[in-house]
Design a protein around this motif. Structure first.
Motif, PDB file in Angstrom:
ATOM      1  N   THR A  61      14.320  -1.608  -6.031  1.00  0.00           N
ATOM      2  CA  THR A  61      13.916  -0.430  -6.808  1.00  0.00           C
ATOM      3  C   THR A  61      14.612  -0.465  -8.168  1.00  0.00           C
ATOM      4  O   THR A  61      15.797  -0.797  -8.239  1.00  0.00           O
ATOM      5  CB  THR A  61      14.346   0.838  -6.050  1.00  0.00           C
ATOM      6  OG1 THR A  61      13.826   0.743  -4.730  1.00  0.00           O
ATOM      7  CG2 THR A  61      13.789   2.100  -6.680  1.00  0.00           C
ATOM      8  N   GLY A  62      13.879  -0.141  -9.220  1.00  0.00           N
ATOM      9  CA  GLY A  62      14.508  -0.149 -10.546  1.00  0.00           C
ATOM     10  C   GLY A  62      13.495   0.138 -11.630  1.00  0.00           C
ATOM     11  O   GLY A  62      12.342   0.475 -11.339  1.00  0.00           O
ATOM     12  N   PRO A  63      13.909  -0.013 -12.879  1.00  0.00           N
ATOM     13  CA  PRO A  63      12.971   0.258 -13.977  1.00  0.00           C
ATOM     14  C   PRO A  63      11.913  -0.835 -14.076  1.00  0.00           C
ATOM     15  O   PRO A  63      12.179  -1.998 -13.776  1.00  0.00           O
ATOM     16  CB  PRO A  63      13.880   0.255 -15.212  1.00  0.00           C
ATOM     17  CG  PRO A  63      15.086  -0.523 -14.822  1.00  0.00           C
ATOM     18  CD  PRO A  63      15.249  -0.393 -13.349  1.00  0.00           C
ATOM     19  N   GLY A  64      10.717  -0.441 -14.506  1.00  0.00           N
ATOM     20  CA  GLY A  64       9.627  -1.398 -14.653  1.00  0.00           C
ATOM     21  C   GLY A  64       9.954  -2.517 -15.633  1.00  0.00           C
ATOM     22  O   GLY A  64       9.395  -3.609 -15.539  1.00  0.00           O
ATOM     23  N   THR A  65      10.849  -2.253 -16.557  1.00  0.00           N
ATOM     24  CA  THR A  65      11.211  -3.268 -17.558  1.00  0.00           C
ATOM     25  C   THR A  65      11.976  -4.437 -16.942  1.00  0.00           C
ATOM     26  O   THR A  65      12.047  -5.500 -17.529  1.00  0.00           O
ATOM     27  CB  THR A  65      12.119  -2.643 -18.644  1.00  0.00           C
ATOM     28  OG1 THR A  65      13.061  -1.785 -18.002  1.00  0.00           O
ATOM     29  CG2 THR A  65      11.323  -1.849 -19.658  1.00  0.00           C
ATOM     30  N   ASP A  66      12.543  -4.228 -15.751  1.00  0.00           N
ATOM     31  CA  ASP A  66      13.305  -5.285 -15.096  1.00  0.00           C
ATOM     32  C   ASP A  66      12.329  -6.151 -14.291  1.00  0.00           C
ATOM     33  O   ASP A  66      11.668  -5.660 -13.375  1.00  0.00           O
ATOM     34  CB  ASP A  66      14.342  -4.600 -14.187  1.00  0.00           C
ATOM     35  CG  ASP A  66      15.240  -5.588 -13.483  1.00  0.00           C
ATOM     36  OD1 ASP A  66      14.849  -6.771 -13.398  1.00  0.00           O
ATOM     37  OD2 ASP A  66      16.305  -5.167 -13.023  1.00  0.00           O
ATOM     38  N   SER A 120       0.829  -1.208   0.000  1.00  0.00           N
ATOM     39  CA  SER A 120       0.000   0.000   0.000  1.00  0.00           C
ATOM     40  C   SER A 120       0.867   1.262   0.000  1.00  0.00           C
ATOM     41  O   SER A 120       0.612   2.203  -0.741  1.00  0.00           O
ATOM     42  CB  SER A 120      -0.921  -0.009   1.231  1.00  0.00           C
ATOM     43  OG  SER A 120      -1.559   1.232   1.375  1.00  0.00           O
ATOM     44  N   ALA A 121       1.904   1.270   0.837  1.00  0.00           N
ATOM     45  CA  ALA A 121       2.709   2.490   1.002  1.00  0.00           C
ATOM     46  C   ALA A 121       3.727   2.680  -0.120  1.00  0.00           C
ATOM     47  O   ALA A 121       4.000   3.814  -0.526  1.00  0.00           O
ATOM     48  CB  ALA A 121       3.427   2.457   2.350  1.00  0.00           C
ATOM     49  N   TYR A 122       4.309   1.588  -0.604  1.00  0.00           N
ATOM     50  CA  TYR A 122       5.439   1.718  -1.532  1.00  0.00           C
ATOM     51  C   TYR A 122       5.106   1.277  -2.960  1.00  0.00           C
ATOM     52  O   TYR A 122       5.886   1.530  -3.877  1.00  0.00           O
ATOM     53  CB  TYR A 122       6.649   0.943  -0.995  1.00  0.00           C
ATOM     54  CG  TYR A 122       7.080   1.445   0.372  1.00  0.00           C
ATOM     55  CD1 TYR A 122       7.848   2.606   0.505  1.00  0.00           C
ATOM     56  CD2 TYR A 122       6.680   0.789   1.532  1.00  0.00           C
ATOM     57  CE1 TYR A 122       8.219   3.075   1.748  1.00  0.00           C
ATOM     58  CE2 TYR A 122       7.035   1.253   2.794  1.00  0.00           C
ATOM     59  CZ  TYR A 122       7.801   2.394   2.895  1.00  0.00           C
ATOM     60  OH  TYR A 122       8.160   2.878   4.130  1.00  0.00           O
ATOM     61  N   GLY A 123       3.961   0.586  -3.138  1.00  0.00           N
ATOM     62  CA  GLY A 123       3.544   0.203  -4.483  1.00  0.00           C
ATOM     63  C   GLY A 123       3.376   1.460  -5.316  1.00  0.00           C
ATOM     64  O   GLY A 123       2.989   2.515  -4.791  1.00  0.00           O
ATOM     65  N   MET A 124       3.703   1.368  -6.606  1.00  0.00           N
ATOM     66  CA  MET A 124       3.634   2.521  -7.510  1.00  0.00           C
ATOM     67  C   MET A 124       4.417   3.700  -6.930  1.00  0.00           C
ATOM     68  O   MET A 124       4.045   4.863  -7.088  1.00  0.00           O
ATOM     69  CB  MET A 124       2.184   2.928  -7.788  1.00  0.00           C
ATOM     70  CG  MET A 124       1.390   1.786  -8.398  1.00  0.00           C
ATOM     71  SD  MET A 124      -0.226   2.278  -8.958  1.00  0.00           S
ATOM     72  CE  MET A 124      -0.900   0.651  -9.368  1.00  0.00           C
ATOM     73  N   ALA A 125       5.487   3.388  -6.194  1.00  0.00           N
ATOM     74  CA  ALA A 125       6.364   4.396  -5.571  1.00  0.00           C
ATOM     75  C   ALA A 125       5.570   5.395  -4.722  1.00  0.00           C
ATOM     76  O   ALA A 125       5.947   6.563  -4.599  1.00  0.00           O
ATOM     77  CB  ALA A 125       7.184   5.120  -6.640  1.00  0.00           C
ATOM     78  N   GLY A 126       4.468   4.917  -4.150  1.00  0.00           N
ATOM     79  CA  GLY A 126       3.660   5.787  -3.285  1.00  0.00           C
ATOM     80  C   GLY A 126       2.806   6.773  -4.063  1.00  0.00           C
ATOM     81  O   GLY A 126       2.134   7.614  -3.461  1.00  0.00           O
ATOM     82  N   GLU A 127       2.789   6.668  -5.394  1.00  0.00           N
ATOM     83  CA  GLU A 127       2.024   7.625  -6.214  1.00  0.00           C
ATOM     84  C   GLU A 127       0.620   7.077  -6.499  1.00  0.00           C
ATOM     85  O   GLU A 127       0.236   6.893  -7.652  1.00  0.00           O
ATOM     86  CB  GLU A 127       2.765   7.913  -7.517  1.00  0.00           C
ATOM     87  CG  GLU A 127       4.046   8.696  -7.286  1.00  0.00           C
ATOM     88  CD  GLU A 127       4.815   8.941  -8.581  1.00  0.00           C
ATOM     89  OE1 GLU A 127       5.464   9.983  -8.679  1.00  0.00           O
ATOM     90  OE2 GLU A 127       4.774   8.082  -9.481  1.00  0.00           O
ATOM     91  N   THR A 183      12.032  -5.886 -10.449  1.00  0.00           N
ATOM     92  CA  THR A 183      11.711  -4.610  -9.801  1.00  0.00           C
ATOM     93  C   THR A 183      10.417  -4.681  -9.014  1.00  0.00           C
ATOM     94  O   THR A 183       9.401  -5.170  -9.499  1.00  0.00           O
ATOM     95  CB  THR A 183      11.601  -3.498 -10.877  1.00  0.00           C
ATOM     96  OG1 THR A 183      12.887  -3.274 -11.434  1.00  0.00           O
ATOM     97  CG2 THR A 183      11.078  -2.194 -10.275  1.00  0.00           C
ATOM     98  N   GLU A 184      10.486  -4.184  -7.762  1.00  0.00           N
ATOM     99  CA  GLU A 184       9.271  -4.113  -6.940  1.00  0.00           C
ATOM    100  C   GLU A 184       8.754  -2.679  -6.850  1.00  0.00           C
ATOM    101  O   GLU A 184       7.597  -2.445  -6.536  1.00  0.00           O
ATOM    102  CB  GLU A 184       9.560  -4.632  -5.528  1.00  0.00           C
ATOM    103  CG  GLU A 184       9.879  -6.111  -5.513  1.00  0.00           C
ATOM    104  CD  GLU A 184      10.423  -6.564  -4.180  1.00  0.00           C
ATOM    105  OE1 GLU A 184       9.798  -7.432  -3.560  1.00  0.00           O
ATOM    106  OE2 GLU A 184      11.485  -6.048  -3.755  1.00  0.00           O
ATOM    107  N   MET A 185       9.643  -1.702  -7.062  1.00  0.00           N
ATOM    108  CA  MET A 185       9.228  -0.302  -6.988  1.00  0.00           C
ATOM    109  C   MET A 185       9.954   0.509  -8.058  1.00  0.00           C
ATOM    110  O   MET A 185      11.184   0.476  -8.137  1.00  0.00           O
ATOM    111  CB  MET A 185       9.551   0.261  -5.604  1.00  0.00           C
ATOM    112  CG  MET A 185       8.831   1.545  -5.294  1.00  0.00           C
ATOM    113  SD  MET A 185       9.406   2.266  -3.749  1.00  0.00           S
ATOM    114  CE  MET A 185      10.664   3.356  -4.362  1.00  0.00           C
ATOM    115  N   GLY A 186       9.171   1.214  -8.879  1.00  0.00           N
ATOM    116  CA  GLY A 186       9.749   2.000  -9.962  1.00  0.00           C
ATOM    117  C   GLY A 186      10.087   3.421  -9.519  1.00  0.00           C
ATOM    118  O   GLY A 186      10.030   3.758  -8.334  1.00  0.00           O
ATOM    119  N   PRO A 187      10.433   4.280 -10.471  1.00  0.00           N
ATOM    120  CA  PRO A 187      10.744   5.678 -10.169  1.00  0.00           C
ATOM    121  C   PRO A 187       9.474   6.489  -9.932  1.00  0.00           C
ATOM    122  O   PRO A 187       8.377   6.003 -10.215  1.00  0.00           O
ATOM    123  CB  PRO A 187      11.426   6.151 -11.453  1.00  0.00           C
ATOM    124  CG  PRO A 187      10.789   5.313 -12.520  1.00  0.00           C
ATOM    125  CD  PRO A 187      10.517   3.970 -11.911  1.00  0.00           C
TER     126      PRO A 187
END
Ligand code: NAD
Length: 482
Positions: free
Chosen positions: A313-318, A275-282, A321-325
């Motif tokens: 953390t990293g690019p969605g293409t990887d 909930s807090a960190y998914g979609m980088a909190g956005e 990755t669990e959290m993007g920019p």
């Protein structure tokens, strides 16, 4: 797309270049490279779209609702066939992971499916012999031209909350997507055309402030559905209402998650982290403050901290990755400023994840704050980034009281095994969307989606039956035959 690499608007069934000479770069948030340019459409571009939508309205409103619903079904099938393309587009321009992007597109498809049930849901009602020989019939009619103004965080889902329902109710529609994610909106416009929506029923105008203000003040626009930040929502609501339009404006959030000492941490911690960190909190439903009821806060914080420091953390293409920019460099800098401010106010960073080294992506390390006090700005303002604050309290009453002091009221959640406590929470919390052992309490598309207090300006919520009410006028026909 024009040769300049600048996107075009879709107006009256054709792709047209914006009259405006100004455009903005659209960078890929994972590496900063420019994907495309988006025009800053002006009042003339908006006027063209409104004229096209008004013209189309005259014939579209007279199509039987079953015909309109068939087009929505065709759209739904096309979306399903292209779900991977849309997921990749959302990932690329927004920065989400591929799984997050696909899930958001699927929620958009769900909203499209709800729209297809219009032959049932837009039905009116009838009461015979209101007085002897007098009957009363309630019918629903479209409101006219609807403008949808959307944020960057759900490039497909939020436009799909709006357009299929507005159209199936007999309105015509102008989408003004976020200038930060214009590519998925462009793909959507192509799909509306492929689903055989007549020219001028679905229009797309790219741009930012000028395009929005032109829509809010144009006499040919009848209703405005908006989703975005709190200051913009207030501006949209007051301006559109002052210009005689029906308006709903979904705004920002600060979502409190209450964790009781009896919570099942094995199940709860991953859900709270997501909930807090998914979609980088956005996410407007992102958990932003955990209110930990003692005893047990130490145990909870240890588990949360461990998860935060291991988030990949990293690019969605990887695929790992669990959290993007986050979406832009300014957003990254703003979140980093909040983290520094939290530390300066005396909150304690108990876990900080890592970010990819090198490269130009807009990465923010996920951060967990302990010893946050309710009056601190990090506990009150929307950070919209991967930052979770923990406030420790002695009782559920105290926790609810702190959450209800927020000027926002979008969502709130409780984690507990105690049904009575959960029930008390659900009844007393001041929020539009409430989770019980659910971290992201997003209602399915057949229920209303919106918050309370500073998280919403308007009356009728987005999605579900509220949205049908929003996109239709009610007319009552009282009849007697001599
Ligand atoms: P934003 O307010 O910056 O932009 C939203 C839209 O308004 C965009 O189309 C943008 O072009 C336009 N806009 C921006 N500034 C404007 C101005 N000054 N005048 C006129 N138009 C303007 O929001 P965002 O950053 O794209 O989205 C994130 C925000 O949206 C967060 O605050 C989040 O909580 C909120 N949000 C809320 C919900 C909800 O359901 N309540 C859902 C998603 C996002």
């Amino acid at each position: 797309m024009a040769e300049t690499g600048t996107l075009e608007n879709y107006v009256g069934g054709t792709w047209v270049r914006s009259r405006s000479v100004e455009s903005l770069e659209v960078p890929d948030p994972s590496n900063g490279s420019v994907l495309v340019r988006v025009p800053r459409s002006d009042a003339e571009d908006v006027d063209l779209a409104v004229r096209a939508a008004r013209k189309a309205f005259e014939t579209w409103r007279r199509q039987p609702v079953v015909e309109r619903a068939r087009r929505v079904l065709a759209l739904r099938n096309l979306l399903e066939a292209h779900v991977d393309d849309f997921a990749r587009s959302v990932m690329r321009e927004n920065g989400k992971t591929l799984d997050e992007a696909r899930a958001s597109v699927e929620r958009g498809i769900e909203a499209t499916e709800f729209a297809a049930s219009a032959p049932t849901t837009v039905q009116g009602s009838f009461l015979g012999d209101v007085t002897p020989g007098v009957d009363t019939t309630l019918i629903r009619e479209p409101v006219g031209v609807v403008a949808g103004i959307t944020p960057f965080n759900f490039p497909v889902m939020i436009p799909l909350w709006m357009a299929p329902l507005a159209l199936v109710c007999g309105n015509t529609f102008i989408l003004k997507p976020s200038e930060r994610v214009p590519l998925s909106a462009t793909m959507l416009a192509r799909l509306f055309a492929e689903a055989d929506f007549p020219s001028g029923t679905f229009n797309l105008v790219h741009g930012d402030v000028a395009a929005v203000n032109a829509l809010l003040t144009h006499p040919g626009v009848n209703a405005v559905s908006f989703v975005g930040s709190a200051p913009t929502a207030k501006h949209v609501y007051t301006t559109a209402a002052a210009h005689g339009k029906r308006v709903q404006a979904l705004a920002g959030a600060k979502n409190f998650i209450i964790v009781l000492p009896d919570a099942d941490l094995d199940h709860s911690v991953p859900v709270i982290i997501s909930s807090a960190y998914g979609m980088a909190g956005e996410r407007c439903l992102a958990g932003s403050v955990v209110v930990a009821v003692e005893p047990g806060a130490d145990r909870l914080i240890e588990r949360l901290g461990d998860a935060v420091s291991h988030l990949a953390t990293g690019p969605g293409t990887d695929p790992g990755t669990e959290m993007g920019p986050v979406i832009r460099a300014e957003n990254r800098d703003r979140v980093l400023k909040w983290i520094r401010e939290g530390e300066a106010m005396g909150a304690q960073v108990v876990a900080r994840g890592t970010v990819p080294t090198g490269g130009e992506g807009y990465y923010v390390p996920p951060v967990l704050f302990d010893r946050v006090r309710p009056e601190m700005s990090i506990a009150q303002e929307e950070i919209f980034g991967p930052v979770l604050c923990v406030i420790r309290v002695g009782s559920l009453d105290e926790a609810i009281e702190i959450a209800n002091r927020s000027r926002f009221g979008n969502a709130s959640a409780i984690f507990t095994r105690d049904g009575k406590a959960a029930r008390d929470f659900a009844h007393r919390i001041e929020a539009g969307m409430v989770g019980i052992n659910i971290g992201v309490p997003a209602p399915a598309a057949y229920f209303p989606f919106a918050g309370w207090k500073g998280s919403f300006y308007g009356d009728l919520h987005a999605t579900g039956r509220d949205a049908i009410e929003f996109y239709t006028h009610r007319k009552v026909v009282i009849s007697r035959w001599f």
